[in-house]
Every structure is written in C-alpha cells, then in structure tokens.
Write a protein that holds these residues in place. Structure first.
Motif, PDB file in Angstrom:
ATOM      1  N   GLU A  38      48.922  37.556  41.456  1.00  0.00           N
ATOM      2  CA  GLU A  38      48.440  37.541  40.078  1.00  0.00           C
ATOM      3  C   GLU A  38      47.191  38.398  39.924  1.00  0.00           C
ATOM      4  O   GLU A  38      46.989  39.053  38.891  1.00  0.00           O
ATOM      5  N   GLY A  39      46.352  38.414  40.974  1.00  0.00           N
ATOM      6  CA  GLY A  39      45.166  39.258  40.928  1.00  0.00           C
ATOM      7  C   GLY A  39      45.516  40.732  40.814  1.00  0.00           C
ATOM      8  O   GLY A  39      44.830  41.501  40.124  1.00  0.00           O
ATOM      9  N   PHE A  40      46.590  41.133  41.491  1.00  0.00           N
ATOM     10  CA  PHE A  40      47.059  42.518  41.378  1.00  0.00           C
ATOM     11  C   PHE A  40      47.490  42.824  39.948  1.00  0.00           C
ATOM     12  O   PHE A  40      47.147  43.882  39.399  1.00  0.00           O
ATOM     13  N   LEU A  41      48.252  41.909  39.355  1.00  0.00           N
ATOM     14  CA  LEU A  41      48.725  42.145  37.990  1.00  0.00           C
ATOM     15  C   LEU A  41      47.558  42.186  37.003  1.00  0.00           C
ATOM     16  O   LEU A  41      47.556  42.992  36.069  1.00  0.00           O
ATOM     17  N   GLU A  42      46.547  41.346  37.231  1.00  0.00           N
ATOM     18  CA  GLU A  42      45.352  41.392  36.377  1.00  0.00           C
ATOM     19  C   GLU A  42      44.641  42.734  36.531  1.00  0.00           C
ATOM     20  O   GLU A  42      44.178  43.324  35.547  1.00  0.00           O
ATOM     21  N   ALA A  43      44.557  43.208  37.765  1.00  0.00           N
ATOM     22  CA  ALA A  43      43.919  44.506  38.009  1.00  0.00           C
ATOM     23  C   ALA A  43      44.717  45.626  37.340  1.00  0.00           C
ATOM     24  O   ALA A  43      44.142  46.555  36.759  1.00  0.00           O
ATOM     25  N   ALA A  44      46.046  45.559  37.430  1.00  0.00           N
ATOM     26  CA  ALA A  44      46.886  46.576  36.789  1.00  0.00           C
ATOM     27  C   ALA A  44      46.649  46.595  35.281  1.00  0.00           C
ATOM     28  O   ALA A  44      46.524  47.660  34.665  1.00  0.00           O
ATOM     29  N   ARG A  45      46.565  45.405  34.686  1.00  0.00           N
ATOM     30  CA  ARG A  45      46.307  45.341  33.240  1.00  0.00           C
ATOM     31  C   ARG A  45      44.947  45.946  32.896  1.00  0.00           C
ATOM     32  O   ARG A  45      44.769  46.557  31.843  1.00  0.00           O
ATOM     33  N   ALA A  46      43.973  45.781  33.797  1.00  0.00           N
ATOM     34  CA  ALA A  46      42.625  46.303  33.556  1.00  0.00           C
ATOM     35  C   ALA A  46      42.581  47.823  33.648  1.00  0.00           C
ATOM     36  O   ALA A  46      41.884  48.482  32.871  1.00  0.00           O
ATOM     37  N   VAL A  47      43.317  48.402  34.617  1.00  0.00           N
ATOM     38  CA  VAL A  47      43.195  49.847  34.847  1.00  0.00           C
ATOM     39  C   VAL A  47      44.171  50.676  34.012  1.00  0.00           C
ATOM     40  O   VAL A  47      43.916  51.861  33.765  1.00  0.00           O
ATOM     41  N   LEU A  48      45.271  50.097  33.582  1.00  0.00           N
ATOM     42  CA  LEU A  48      46.281  50.884  32.879  1.00  0.00           C
ATOM     43  C   LEU A  48      45.754  51.599  31.639  1.00  0.00           C
ATOM     44  O   LEU A  48      46.148  52.749  31.384  1.00  0.00           O
ATOM     45  N   PRO A  49      44.881  50.991  30.839  1.00  0.00           N
ATOM     46  CA  PRO A  49      44.369  51.737  29.682  1.00  0.00           C
ATOM     47  C   PRO A  49      43.606  53.011  30.066  1.00  0.00           C
ATOM     48  O   PRO A  49      43.509  53.941  29.264  1.00  0.00           O
ATOM     49  N   TRP A  50      43.055  53.051  31.283  1.00  0.00           N
ATOM     50  CA  TRP A  50      42.297  54.211  31.753  1.00  0.00           C
ATOM     51  C   TRP A  50      43.187  55.213  32.494  1.00  0.00           C
ATOM     52  O   TRP A  50      42.795  56.371  32.663  1.00  0.00           O
ATOM     53  N   ALA A  51      44.334  54.764  32.947  1.00  0.00           N
ATOM     54  CA  ALA A  51      45.169  55.548  33.852  1.00  0.00           C
ATOM     55  C   ALA A  51      46.072  56.519  33.101  1.00  0.00           C
ATOM     56  O   ALA A  51      46.632  56.184  32.056  1.00  0.00           O
ATOM     57  N   ASP A  52      46.229  57.703  33.675  1.00  0.00           N
ATOM     58  CA  ASP A  52      47.279  58.617  33.221  1.00  0.00           C
ATOM     59  C   ASP A  52      48.539  58.388  34.051  1.00  0.00           C
ATOM     60  O   ASP A  52      49.652  58.492  33.543  1.00  0.00           O
ATOM     61  N   LEU A  53      48.353  58.107  35.319  1.00  0.00           N
ATOM     62  CA  LEU A  53      49.399  57.673  36.230  1.00  0.00           C
ATOM     63  C   LEU A  53      48.802  56.532  37.039  1.00  0.00           C
ATOM     64  O   LEU A  53      47.576  56.406  37.134  1.00  0.00           O
ATOM     65  N   LEU A  54      49.652  55.698  37.642  1.00  0.00           N
ATOM     66  CA  LEU A  54      49.165  54.611  38.490  1.00  0.00           C
ATOM     67  C   LEU A  54      49.831  54.714  39.854  1.00  0.00           C
ATOM     68  O   LEU A  54      51.052  54.852  39.953  1.00  0.00           O
ATOM     69  N   GLU A  55      49.001  54.649  40.903  1.00  0.00           N
ATOM     70  CA  GLU A  55      49.503  54.657  42.278  1.00  0.00           C
ATOM     71  C   GLU A  55      49.438  53.240  42.833  1.00  0.00           C
ATOM     72  O   GLU A  55      48.388  52.598  42.789  1.00  0.00           O
ATOM     73  N   ILE A  56      50.561  52.775  43.350  1.00  0.00           N
ATOM     74  CA  ILE A  56      50.650  51.433  43.921  1.00  0.00           C
ATOM     75  C   ILE A  56      50.912  51.578  45.418  1.00  0.00           C
ATOM     76  O   ILE A  56      51.872  52.244  45.829  1.00  0.00           O
ATOM     77  N   GLY A  57      50.076  50.953  46.229  1.00  0.00           N
ATOM     78  CA  GLY A  57      50.247  51.034  47.673  1.00  0.00           C
ATOM     79  C   GLY A  57      51.093  49.891  48.195  1.00  0.00           C
ATOM     80  O   GLY A  57      50.846  48.725  47.871  1.00  0.00           O
ATOM     81  N   LEU A  58      52.100  50.200  48.974  1.00  0.00           N
ATOM     82  CA  LEU A  58      52.912  49.183  49.624  1.00  0.00           C
ATOM     83  C   LEU A  58      52.168  48.715  50.873  1.00  0.00           C
ATOM     84  O   LEU A  58      51.892  49.532  51.765  1.00  0.00           O
ATOM     85  N   PRO A  59      51.793  47.444  50.966  1.00  0.00           N
ATOM     86  CA  PRO A  59      51.044  46.975  52.138  1.00  0.00           C
ATOM     87  C   PRO A  59      51.825  47.219  53.431  1.00  0.00           C
ATOM     88  O   PRO A  59      53.033  46.957  53.491  1.00  0.00           O
ATOM     89  N   TYR A  60      51.113  47.715  54.436  1.00  0.00           N
ATOM     90  CA  TYR A  60      51.766  48.078  55.690  1.00  0.00           C
ATOM     91  C   TYR A  60      50.819  47.732  56.829  1.00  0.00           C
ATOM     92  O   TYR A  60      49.605  47.872  56.716  1.00  0.00           O
ATOM     93  N   SER A  61      51.389  47.282  57.937  1.00  0.00           N
ATOM     94  CA  SER A  61      50.577  46.769  59.043  1.00  0.00           C
ATOM     95  C   SER A  61      49.895  47.856  59.869  1.00  0.00           C
ATOM     96  O   SER A  61      48.965  47.563  60.619  1.00  0.00           O
ATOM     97  N   ASP A  62      50.331  49.109  59.757  1.00  0.00           N
ATOM     98  CA  ASP A  62      49.746  50.177  60.561  1.00  0.00           C
ATOM     99  C   ASP A  62      49.481  51.403  59.691  1.00  0.00           C
ATOM    100  O   ASP A  62      50.057  52.465  59.902  1.00  0.00           O
ATOM    101  N   PRO A  63      48.584  51.268  58.703  1.00  0.00           N
ATOM    102  CA  PRO A  63      48.357  52.353  57.727  1.00  0.00           C
ATOM    103  C   PRO A  63      47.427  53.431  58.269  1.00  0.00           C
ATOM    104  O   PRO A  63      46.223  53.424  58.028  1.00  0.00           O
ATOM    105  N   LEU A  64      47.987  54.385  58.987  1.00  0.00           N
ATOM    106  CA  LEU A  64      47.181  55.360  59.724  1.00  0.00           C
ATOM    107  C   LEU A  64      46.301  56.214  58.821  1.00  0.00           C
ATOM    108  O   LEU A  64      45.248  56.683  59.247  1.00  0.00           O
ATOM    109  N   GLY A  65      46.702  56.442  57.570  1.00  0.00           N
ATOM    110  CA  GLY A  65      45.925  57.301  56.694  1.00  0.00           C
ATOM    111  C   GLY A  65      44.876  56.573  55.889  1.00  0.00           C
ATOM    112  O   GLY A  65      44.148  57.209  55.125  1.00  0.00           O
TER     113      GLY A  65
END
Length: 259
Positions: free
Chosen positions: A30-57
């Motif tokens: 729910e916190g993610f969805l609240e954050a999405a609602r907060a940033v969408l008015p400012w966003a031209d595009l939205l990048e969503i990260g898929l959680p991963y156990s070995d995020p090398l970058g």
C-alpha cells in the motif's frame, strides 16, 4: 499516452521529461501505491523496479528497498498486480526495470505477455547487452514492449551504435561508472556523453544514477529526460514528502532549459 508523446509533451513545456523511480512493494504494498499516487502528477513517465535479490546495478538505497519488499512477500506476480493497479491510475508510460533472471525464470514470452497485458509500456534491462540475446529482445518487441538498454561514460562508439540499434523506447545514459545513488554533483562529462549518444540515434536520451537535487537536475538537463530514483527511495525511507523533492528537481530542469 505513449513514450514519444510523453517526451514531446515535456519538450513543449521547455524541459526534459521527469521520470521518478519506485521499487515495487516498498515500503509496503500500500505504501508503494501511495507513493505512486504522490509522484504521478509530477511524472512524464514512471519507472517501477522489480525487487531482485542480486541487483548488481543498484546502490545501497535501492538494494535495501528491494530487500524490504522481498521480505514482505513482493514477487514477480505481486509486481505484475501493482503494474495493473498503477495503470488504472494513469495513462502515462510505465517502464519496468528488471534484471534478466526473473524473465528467464518465468519464461520470456509469458513474462512479456503478462506485463504487456497489465499495461506496461516497456522494459529497462540493466544487465542485458542487447546483442547477447537478440531472440529475447525481438520477442519483447514483437509482443509490443519497448526496450531500453544502458550506456555508461566508458561506452565506446561501437558500443553506442550497437545499443541504439536495438533500443526502441529511449536510451538510458548512466551518469557514472558504478551503481545507482545520490550525488552532490554529476561528472562534467555527462553532457558530452549525452551528445555522443544523441548523434547516433533519434531516440530520447535519459540520464540516471545520481539526479537527486535541483543542482544535479540542472547538470542533467542536456538530456531529454532524467530519472530520480535513490533520492525518492531515501525520502520514502525517512517519511519525507516526495512532492517536495520532485518540485526541486523540476525547478532545476526548468532553470537549465531557460538559461
């Protein structure tokens, strides 16, 4: 709205596109969805990260966010559902940042098809040089997903030419050789790197890895778009308003554009 329209709209307003990044399932579902609602008015595009156990970058801030999301049960299926819910909130382009292993675990055709059906516009693939698996890249594109690959300051002219040949959404220019994170300033060569890439492709060029303030946004404004990631996740961690950070970044982008 598709990717091209989003960048053209920002350009018509005299600024680069603003692309917030959020980790799926962080700080909670729910916190993610609240954050999405907060940033969408400012966003031209939205990048969503898929959680991963070995995020090398990813640097420590986004790594922690992935760890928290995974501990709370976030998964590929959960991310798919969140993409569908965010799509119901907006018509702006949604991009999924994912490493290769989750795609292979689900099977590329199934993974791409389900995320496309959920409303995804494209994929950002940080650990896949496109020429190493052309079949996978073509499959994503055939299903209708845009593909985005990364270039670094150390990328040669030949590497730039290879990457832009297979990119279809935009080109992601990494501001530093390293991992994601907040920085007080970007390297001076960022502008030169963006111009080198733009000379090879008509696609938008986006700068990420380090844009976290008004000053760094001004430095990155030579690009067609900027990603704000670690700074947003850090603000979420600390319970600070995301809108204030995005307002500062937007001011920097506009100041640079009119300078």
């Amino acid at each position: 709205m598709d990717t091209q329209e989003a960048f053209l709209k920002a350009k018509a307003e005299g600024r680069p596109a603003l692309i917030p990044y959020l980790t799926a399932g962080f700080p909670s579902r729910e916190g993610f969805l609240e954050a999405a609602r907060a940033v969408l008015p400012w966003a031209d595009l939205l990048e969503i990260g898929l959680p991963y156990s070995d995020p090398l970058g990813d640097g420590p801030v986004i790594q922690r966010a992935s760890e928290v999301a995974l501990r709370k049960g976030m998964s590929v299926q959960g991310t798919l559902e969140l993409v569908r819910e965010v799509r119901a909130l907006t018509d702006k382009p949604l991009y999924l940042m994912t490493y290769l292993n989750p795609i292979l675990a689900w099977g590329p055709e199934r993974f791409f098809g389900l995320f496309k059906d959920a409303g995804l516009e494209g994929l950002i693939l940080p650990d896949l040089p496109p020429d190493e698996d052309l079949e996978l890249v073509r499959k994503a594109q055939e299903i209708g997903l845009k593909t985005v690959f990364l270039l670094a300051p150390t990328s040669t002219e030949k590497r730039i030419e290879t990457v832009v040949r297979y990119a279809t959404g935009f080109v992601y220019a990494v501001s530093v050789t390293g991992v994601t994170g907040m920085r007080d300033q970007l390297p001076e060569e960022v502008g030169e790197m963006v111009l080198r890439i733009k000379a090879k492709t008509p696609l938008p060029v986006v700068v990420g890895f380090g844009v976290s303030s008004r000053d760094t946004a001004r430095q990155a404004a030579v690009a067609d778009g900027v990603v704000v990631g670690s700074a947003l996740i850090k603000a979420l961690e600390e319970g600070k308003p995301l809108e204030a950070l995005l307002e500062e970044v937007l001011k920097g982008l506009k100041e640079a554009s009119f300078a």
